[in-house]
Scaffold this active site. Structure first.
Site, PDB file in Angstrom:
ATOM      1  N   HIS A  84       0.821  -1.213   0.000  1.00  0.00           N
ATOM      2  CA  HIS A  84       0.000   0.000   0.000  1.00  0.00           C
ATOM      3  C   HIS A  84       0.856   1.265   0.000  1.00  0.00           C
ATOM      4  O   HIS A  84       0.362   2.338  -0.325  1.00  0.00           O
ATOM      5  CB  HIS A  84      -1.059  -0.012   1.120  1.00  0.00           C
ATOM      6  CG  HIS A  84      -0.588   0.334   2.489  1.00  0.00           C
ATOM      7  ND1 HIS A  84      -0.296  -0.609   3.455  1.00  0.00           N
ATOM      8  CD2 HIS A  84      -0.382   1.532   3.093  1.00  0.00           C
ATOM      9  CE1 HIS A  84       0.059  -0.010   4.568  1.00  0.00           C
ATOM     10  NE2 HIS A  84       0.024   1.286   4.391  1.00  0.00           N
ATOM     11  N   ASP A 219       1.179  -7.677   2.418  1.00  0.00           N
ATOM     12  CA  ASP A 219       1.270  -6.252   2.098  1.00  0.00           C
ATOM     13  C   ASP A 219       2.730  -5.805   1.941  1.00  0.00           C
ATOM     14  O   ASP A 219       3.263  -5.080   2.768  1.00  0.00           O
ATOM     15  CB  ASP A 219       0.565  -5.457   3.209  1.00  0.00           C
ATOM     16  CG  ASP A 219       0.302  -4.004   2.817  1.00  0.00           C
ATOM     17  OD1 ASP A 219       0.887  -3.541   1.822  1.00  0.00           O
ATOM     18  OD2 ASP A 219      -0.469  -3.339   3.528  1.00  0.00           O
ATOM     19  N   SER A 648       3.999   2.255   8.518  1.00  0.00           N
ATOM     20  CA  SER A 648       3.800   1.278   7.457  1.00  0.00           C
ATOM     21  C   SER A 648       5.106   1.075   6.723  1.00  0.00           C
ATOM     22  O   SER A 648       5.775   2.039   6.347  1.00  0.00           O
ATOM     23  CB  SER A 648       2.740   1.765   6.472  1.00  0.00           C
ATOM     24  OG  SER A 648       1.486   1.378   6.917  1.00  0.00           O
TER      25      SER A 648
END
Ligand code: ARG
Ligand code: GLU
Length: 713
Positions: A84, A219, A648
Site C-alpha cells: 500500500h 502487504d 507502514s
C-alpha cells in the site's frame, strides 16, 4: 477508586511486560532504554541500533517518499516496503495491457526495474538534541517575541552544522516545544520498482479486513535505491548504479515464539499521548463521531454505485480505500477509548499530578475552560472540513473560487494556471459528476442538519431535506462547468479543459453564476468568519498551555519515562510478539497461516479472491523452507509494539537485529493507542518474512532477489 484502577492495571500486566511499557513508547533512537530492552530479551546494544559514527541498523532504515518507512535488505540497495506504500507507483506503471495492480510485477533482472521520477527516500545520518541553543534567551520573552527568537535560533543552529553537499538539517520541536532535535538527512532520488505481488495477495482482504485481526495480507513490495558512481544521491539516470548501503538487514526465517523480543524502527507520523482528559473526551464524544458520520454517508452512496457499476468501482477504488481507512480507524478508536476508560484514567492521573504539584491545578482548570469554550467551534470545524473534503463538488468549487480570487488579485501566472489545469485534469480522470451530485446533496443536508444556525449562511436551512436536495443539486450539477457536465465554448472540462479556460474572464463570469459555487462560497465565508478565527484564537491559547502542562507532567511524575509524541521522525518502539484477549472469552493467537488465506478465499470476490498459483502451492503443500512448526506458512503476526500511521513498511526486528516482519497495520481494538496506548489491546500487525520470501521464491520465481539477501535460517 480510579487511582486504584491504574495501579491494578499495572499489576495485572503480564509479568514480563516492563512497567514503563504500560504507556507504549516511540523512543528517539539516540535515547533508548537499553537496560529494559535487554531485560525483555534484546541481545544487541543500543549502539548497534543507532551509531552516527559506525555502520548501524539505522543506515538500513529510510523514510519512503515522505510518508511510509522502508528498509534495505541487500548489499545492492534492495528496498522492502508495503504494497500500500508502493501502490501509487505500481498503479502508474500499470495499463490495461500491463495491469501490475491485478497481476503483480517482477523485474527479471536489474535492467527490468522501473524508474519512478519524484519518489525519494531519506536516510537519517545523525540526530542531535539542540534544546539549549534553540531556547536560548527566550525564557523572559512572551508569545510572538519568543517565537521570533526561536526561529532565528533555529537558523543559527542549522547554519552551525558542517554538512556534505548532499545533506540537509531539519530542526523539529518535541514535547510541545519543550525540547528540540536536529536531524541530518540524506535524500536519494533514483528509486526503481523491483517487484510487487498481485493485489489479491498484497491487498488481500482489502477494506473488510483493514485494521482487523486475524489478518492474511501479503502487504509488501520491493524497490531499489540507485546512486551515482560515487554512491551519492543523484537524479534518475540510466547510468546510475545500485546503491551500496553502509548496512543492510539480514532476513530471518526462524520460527517465532510468543513473547519473543521485537522492535520496530521507522517514522511514525502523529500521536497525542499527553492531552488532558477533557481533550480526549471531546475527541471521543464530539470530533470522531462527527467525522465518522460524514464519511458513513459518503461511503454508503459510493459503495452502492461501485458495487453496481464496474467503471465507477475502478475510478473510485483508491479514493474509497483512503476515505474508508480512517473512517474505520476512528470507529475503533472511539470504542477503544471507551473500553480502556481513557478519560477516567486521565482524570485520575490529573488528580494524582495535582496532589503532588498544586501548580498543575490552574493549568488543568484553564484547559478545561478553554476546551469547553472551543467545543462548538471544534465540532463545526470537524463537520465543515469533512463535508468539504468528501462532497467533491464542494472541494472543486473551493478550488475554482481560489482560482477566481487569485486571477482577480492579479496573482495568476501562466505556470500557476497550467499547474491548476493539470491538477484538475488528473482529478477528473477518476471522477463521476452524477455520483458526486448525490453525495454532495446528502452531505449538504447533513451539514444543514448538524450545524447551529449561527454558523450557517442565510437560507442554508432550506438544504435540510435530503430528497429535495438530491433533485436540486442534480439540476445544478447537470449544468455546471465544474462538474464536467455543463459546457462552455462548446467544450467541457473533461473533453477539452484548455478550451474551457481559453478566455478566463468568460469562465469566471460563468462560474460566478453557478449556484454550486455560490453555495460553497457562502458556506466557506460563514465558516471562516464565525468559526475558524475563534477556533484558532482558542487553539493558540490551548497550545501554549499544553506546552506548560507537558513540562509539568514531566517534572512532577518522576517515575514515568516519557517519550515524545510521534512527529514523523525516526523512532524505535519495542515489545514482544503477542496475541491478545480483546473481548470476553475471545483470544487471538499471535500468528496466522496460509491455511487461513484459503479459509477466507471467495473465488472471484473483489476482496477475497486468491491467485490460482497460490492455491496450487497450497494444495501441493509446496512450502520449502518457509513453513513453520505447524507445517503451514506463517502469514501475519502481532506484537505489543507502539506504532501509528507512517510506520507502514517499518522493519520488525528480533533480539539480534534480524528482520522478522514488515509492519503494515494495527489491530482495531487497540487503535486508540494514538491517544491512549493500552497494552491489553494495542497490537501492531506485521507480514511475516517467511511469507514474503515464500511469495518471492515460490510464487514469483524471483530467486535472483533471494540470492542478494542474507537469509538467517
Ligand atoms: N490501515 C492501514 C494504514 O493505515 C492500511 C491502509 C491501506 N489499506 C486499505 N485497505 N485501505 O495505512
Ligand atoms: N497502515 C498504516 C500506515 O500506512 C500503519 C497502521 C497504523 O496506523 O498503525 O502507516
Amino acid at each position: 477508586m480510579k487511582r486504584r484502577n491504574i495501579l491494578l492495571a499495572a499489576v495485572i500486566l503480564p509479568a514480563v511486560m516492563a512497567f514503563s511499557q504500560q504507556y507504549g513508547g516511540m523512543w528517539i533512537p539516540t535515547e533508548l532504554n537499553e537496560k529494559e530492552m535487554k531485560d525483555l530479551g534484546m541481545k544487541i546494544s543500543a549502539k548497534d541500533i543507532f551509531d552516527p559514527a559506525k555502520p548501524s541498523i539505522k543506515d538500513a532504515v529510510v523514510q519512503f517518499n515522505g510518508g511510509c518507512t522502508a528498509e534495505i535488505i541487500s548489499p545492492q540497495g534492495l528496498l522492502l516496503t508495503n504494497h500500500h506504500c508502493g501502490y501509487g507507483q505500481i498503479q502508474k506503471h500499470s495499463s490495461v495491457g500491463n495491469d501490475y495492480l491485478t497481476d503483480g510485477f517482477w523485474a527479471k533482472n536489474m535492467n527490468g526495474e522501473l524508474p519512478n521520477p519524484g519518489v525519494t527516500v531519506d536516510f537519517i545520518a545523525d540526530i542531535k538534541e539542540v534544546t539549549g541553543a534553540v531556547l536560548a534567551g527566550t525564557q523572559k520573552l512572551d508569545g510572538k517575541n519568543a517565537e521570533d527568537l526561536i526561529k532565528k535560533n533555529i537558523e543559527r543552529v542549522r547554519a552551525g552544522f558542517k554538512l556534505e553537499p548532499w545533506q540537509k538539517v531539519v530542526v523539529k520541536p518535541v514535547y510541545y516545544g519543550n525540547k528540540y532535535y536536529a536531524y541530518v538527512i540524506e535524500t536519494y532520488k533514483d528509486i526503481r520498482l523491483v517487484g510487487a505481488p498481485p493485489s489479491s495477495i498484497g491487498k488481500f482482504g482489502s477494506d473488510t479486513d483493514n485494521w482487523v485481526w486475524p489478518r492474511h495480507t501479503g502487504d509488501f513490495s520491493m524497490f531499489r535505491i540507485y546512486a551515482d558512481k560515487n554512491n551519492k544521491p543523484a537524479e534518475y539516470s540510466k547510468d546510475n548504479v545500485p546503491y551500496k548501503p553502509k548496512y543492510f538487514l539480514p532476513v530471518s526465517i526462524k520460527d517465532k515464539q510468543e513473547n519473543d523480543f521485537t522492535f520496530i524502527f521507522g517514522f511514525p507520523g502523529r500521536t497525542t499521548e499527553y492531552l488532558p482528559a477533557i481533550a480526549v473526551e471531546k475527541i471521543m464524544t464530539d470530533i470522531d463521531p462527527a467525522m465518522i458520520g460524514v464519511r458513513e454517508v459518503a461511503l454508503k452512496t459510493l459503495n452502492d454505485k461501485m458495487r453496481a457499476d464496474d467503471e465507477t468501482r475502478i475510478k473510485y477504488a483508491s479514493k474509497y480505500a483512503s476515505v474508508a481507512n480512517y473512517w474505520k480507524k476512528w470507529i475503533g478508536e472511539v470504542e477503544g477509548l471507551k473500553k480502556s476508560d481513557a478519560v477516567g484514567k486521565k482524570k485520575s492521573y490529573e488528580k494524582m499530578l495535582i496532589a503532588k504539584n498544586p501548580q498543575i491545578k490552574p493549568t488543568i482548570d484553564r484547559l478545561n475552560a478553554l476546551y469547553a469554550e472551543q467545543a462548538p467551534y471544534a465540532l463545526n470545524r470537524a463537520y465543515y472540513s469533512e463535508v468539504s473534503r468528501n462532497a467533491e463538488t464542494l472541494s472543486l468549487a473551493n478550488q475554482y473560487i481560489n482560482f477566481i480570487q487569485s486571477y482577480e488579485g492579479g496573482k495568476m501566472t501562466d505556470d500557476v494556471m497550467t499547474a491548476f489545469k493539470n491538477r484538475l485534469a488528473g482529478f477528473y480522470e477518476n471522477y463521476s459528476g452524477e455520483l458526486d451530485a448525490k453525495v454532495t446533496a446528502e452531505l449538504l443536508a447533513l451539514y444543514a442538519e448538524k450545524t447551529p444556525e449561527k454558523f450557517l449562511p442565510a437560507n442554508f436551512s432550506q438544504l435540510k431535506d435530503v430528497q429535495k436536495n438530491i433533485d436540486m443539486v442534480e439540476n445544478w450539477s447537470k449544468q455546471s462547468v465544474i462538474t464536467g457536465r455543463g459546457s462552455l465554448n462548446g467544450a467541457t472540462v473533461t473533453s477539452d479543459i484548455n478550451k474551457v479556460f481559453a478566455n478566463p474572464q468568460v469562465l469566471i463570469a460563468n462560474l460566478k453564476n453557478d449556484p454550486l459555487l455560490q453555495w460553497a462560497g457562502a458556506m466557506r465565508n460563514s465558516y471562516l468568519t464565525t468559526t475558524e478565527t475563534k477556533y484558532n484564537e482558542l487553539q493558540n491559547e490551548i497550545d501554549a498551555l499544553q506546552k506548560t502542562f507537558m513540562a509539568q507532567q514531566m517534572s512532577t511524575d518522576k517515575d514515568r519515562q516519557f517519550f515524545p509524541d510521534a512527529n514523523s521522525t525516526l523512532r524505535v518502539a519495542y515489545g514482544q510478539v503477542k496475541g491478545s484477549n480483546p473481548r470476553d472469552a475471545v483470544y487471538y493467537g499471535y500468528q496466522t497461516h496460509l491455511d487461513g488465506v484459503i479459509e477466507k478465499y471467495v473465488p472471484g470476490d473483489y476482496e477475497f479472491d486468491v491467485p490460482a498459483k497460490l492455491v496450487n502451492l497450497y494444495n501441493a503443500k509446496d512450502y520449502g523452507v518457509y513453513k513453520d512448526k505447524t507445517g503451514s506458512v506463517p502469514v501475519n503476526f502481532t506484537a505489543t509494539n507502539h506504532t501509528t500511521g507512517g510506520n507502514s513498511g517499518s522493519p520488525a526486528l528480533d533480539a539480534h537485529g534480524n528482520l522478522i516482519g514488515l509492519n503494515f497495520d494495527r489491530q482495531w481494538e487497540g487503535t486508540m493507542s494514538d491517544i491512549n496506548f493500552d497494552p491489553r489491546f494495542s497490537r501492531n500487525i506485521m507480514v511475516d518474512t517467511k511469507y514474503i520470501l515464500f511469495i518471492v521464491d515460490k510464487y514469483a520465481d524471483a530467486k535472483w532477489l533471494l540470492n542478494e539477501m542474507k537469509i538467517v535460517k
